[in-house]
Write an enzyme that holds these catalytic residues in place. Sequence first.
Site, PDB file in Angstrom:
ATOM      1  N   SER A   1       0.825  -1.216   0.000  1.00  0.00           N
ATOM      2  CA  SER A   1       0.000   0.000   0.000  1.00  0.00           C
ATOM      3  C   SER A   1       0.853   1.257   0.000  1.00  0.00           C
ATOM      4  CB  SER A   1      -0.878  -0.008   1.259  1.00  0.00           C
ATOM      5  OG  SER A   1      -1.448   1.272   1.462  1.00  0.00           O
TER       6      SER A   1
ATOM      7  N   LYS B   1       2.312  -3.159   6.758  1.00  0.00           N
ATOM      8  CA  LYS B   1       2.610  -3.343   5.326  1.00  0.00           C
ATOM      9  C   LYS B   1       4.111  -3.151   5.082  1.00  0.00           C
ATOM     10  CE  LYS B   1      -1.443  -4.213   3.506  1.00  0.00           C
ATOM     11  NZ  LYS B   1      -1.711  -5.482   2.802  1.00  0.00           N
TER      12      LYS B   1
ATOM     13  N   TYR C   1      -1.485   0.220  10.539  1.00  0.00           N
ATOM     14  CA  TYR C   1      -1.780  -0.465   9.264  1.00  0.00           C
ATOM     15  C   TYR C   1      -0.590  -0.308   8.318  1.00  0.00           C
ATOM     16  CZ  TYR C   1      -3.439  -1.048   4.507  1.00  0.00           C
ATOM     17  OH  TYR C   1      -3.547  -1.428   3.198  1.00  0.00           O
TER      18      TYR C   1
HETATM   19  C1  WQD Z   1      -9.500   9.876   0.655  1.00  0.00           C
HETATM   20  C2  WQD Z   1      -9.697  11.378   0.837  1.00  0.00           C
HETATM   21  C3  WQD Z   1      -9.858  12.059   3.126  1.00  0.00           C
HETATM   22  C4  WQD Z   1     -13.649  10.029   3.906  1.00  0.00           C
HETATM   23  C5  WQD Z   1      -7.016   4.847   2.544  1.00  0.00           C
HETATM   24  C6  WQD Z   1      -6.124   4.089   3.484  1.00  0.00           C
HETATM   25  C7  WQD Z   1      -5.748   2.778   2.946  1.00  0.00           C
HETATM   26  C8  WQD Z   1      -5.494   2.731   1.473  1.00  0.00           C
HETATM   27  C9  WQD Z   1      -6.228   3.764   0.643  1.00  0.00           C
HETATM   28  C10 WQD Z   1      -5.210   0.370   1.140  1.00  0.00           C
HETATM   29  C11 WQD Z   1      -8.865  11.966   1.981  1.00  0.00           C
HETATM   30  C12 WQD Z   1     -11.160  12.334   2.378  1.00  0.00           C
HETATM   31  C13 WQD Z   1     -12.505  10.505   3.298  1.00  0.00           C
HETATM   32  C14 WQD Z   1     -14.668  10.949   4.292  1.00  0.00           C
HETATM   33  C15 WQD Z   1     -13.344  12.755   3.426  1.00  0.00           C
HETATM   34  N1  WQD Z   1      -5.978   1.469   1.013  1.00  0.00           N
HETATM   35  N2  WQD Z   1     -12.362  11.839   3.064  1.00  0.00           N
HETATM   36  N3  WQD Z   1     -14.465  12.278   4.039  1.00  0.00           N
HETATM   37  O1  WQD Z   1      -7.158   7.834   3.557  1.00  0.00           O
HETATM   38  O2  WQD Z   1      -6.314   8.245   1.183  1.00  0.00           O
HETATM   39  O3  WQD Z   1      -6.334   5.973   2.066  1.00  0.00           O
HETATM   40  O4  WQD Z   1      -7.366   4.116   1.405  1.00  0.00           O
HETATM   41  O5  WQD Z   1      -4.095   0.330   1.479  1.00  0.00           O
HETATM   42  O6  WQD Z   1      -6.860   1.954   3.269  1.00  0.00           O
HETATM   43  O7  WQD Z   1      -4.930   4.780   3.669  1.00  0.00           O
HETATM   44  O8  WQD Z   1      -8.484   7.079   1.531  1.00  0.00           O
HETATM   45  O9  WQD Z   1     -10.854   7.244   0.921  1.00  0.00           O
HETATM   46  O10 WQD Z   1     -10.225   7.314   3.383  1.00  0.00           O
HETATM   47  O11 WQD Z   1      -9.708   9.264   1.925  1.00  0.00           O
HETATM   48  O12 WQD Z   1     -13.188  13.982   3.225  1.00  0.00           O
HETATM   49  O13 WQD Z   1     -15.745  10.597   4.858  1.00  0.00           O
HETATM   50  O14 WQD Z   1     -11.052  11.638   1.165  1.00  0.00           O
HETATM   51  O15 WQD Z   1      -9.543  13.130   4.022  1.00  0.00           O
HETATM   52  O16 WQD Z   1      -8.438  13.259   1.618  1.00  0.00           O
HETATM   53  P1  WQD Z   1      -7.037   7.395   2.138  1.00  0.00           P
HETATM   54  P2  WQD Z   1      -9.896   7.673   1.985  1.00  0.00           P
END
Ligand code: WQD
Length: 360
Positions: free
Chosen positions: A137, A165, A161
């Site tokens: 990841s 990884k 997490y």
């Molecule tokens: C994306 C953007 C949030 C939810 C995750 C994990 C990990 C990886 C990829 C596997 C960010 C914003 C989110 C919400 C929001 N997968 N957001 N409101 O955090 O980049 O990565 O997924 O390894 O699991 O690191 O993904 O989709 O949570 O967030 O504003 O209710 O959306 O701040 O900018 P993230 P995400």
Amino acid sequence: MYWILVTGATGYIGSHTCILLLKSGYNIVILDNFSNSSPKVIDNIIKVSNLNSKEISRRIKVFEIDICNHNSLDNMFSSMIKSRKKINAVIHFAGLKSVADSVEQPYKYWETNVLGGINLIQTMESYNCKTFVFSSSATVYGPTSKIPIKESDLIKPCSPYGSTKASFENFLADISGCTETLKCSIPSNKEWRIARLRYFNPVGAHSSGNLGELPKGKPNNLFPLIAEVCSGEREILEIFGNDWPTKDGTGVRDYIHVMDLAEAHLLTLSKLFISDPQILTLNLGTGIGTSVLELIKTFELETGRKVPYKISERRRGDLSISIADPINALKYLNWKAKFGIKEMCRDGWRWKQSQAQNNI
Ligand code: WQD
């Protein structure tokens, strides 16, 4: 034909990869403990792959196993050998993947994501199966100012997490005597052929609408949450901060279509099968950044629905920007993402509508 063990095969990326493995003629061993998925996904894989009952019994084996149970892993490999089906390679998706949950339950994450993986490698070694694709990841990189992110950039995870990884990546380097970051040859006596694939933000669904992300409970990630607001399952979306140093103040990510990700796994497998012993570490992303507000706008255009939202505080551990430099996946796999944000939203929405129609 080759048998490929797919751990976590009924999960999001695992199930989409199984579709392409079957389509490419591989036989698959589905291994899952169904802790974050359902056996129903196997029916979806079969439906999308359009297999008849004879092909199913000949080409698919299913084992409900927790990778933390070393004996069960050994028994599974042994039973495959007894039925003269040698497992030729393993694609390892099984693991826990919520950043937020990992902060609450570090023991569970280290046990499953690291000890479980070690059990798997030890079992593979005892059955002389040494071709291994690891689902890693982009969270191994942690906060970085360098955009786009390269495989050689600093590894500094900022969640349990991400640490699991990164640690399992290091374990793979240690068992193969490899120290370089991108591609390194391994002494032939070690024989391991390993790929560590660092996913950025997987989203979307198979274009048929018969397979997609099926998170248990409330999703943590943005894309499924937007889909739930669009479908009326959720009233409003919280945007975690609009004061980030980005184009519109909201978080920017490299969203990659799950089918592009699945394709990269097939190409990786083919590459490893013909390569000398080595470890290959590759970023899998599009190289394009999309903000939260841009994703919302695209979803609204593709669905014709509004996505009501409110601005909330930043989420702990979030980064402002995370975008891949995918040049090495093009160089070593001849792979480049084909789908853009529009297709991701279109396919993700089709799957959400299919879930509602079929009460999934
Ligand atoms: C994306 C953007 C949030 C939810 C995750 C994990 C990990 C990886 C990829 C596997 C960010 C914003 C989110 C919400 C929001 N997968 N957001 N409101 O955090 O980049 O990565 O997924 O390894 O699991 O690191 O993904 O989709 O949570 O967030 O504003 O209710 O959306 O701040 O900018 P993230 P995400």
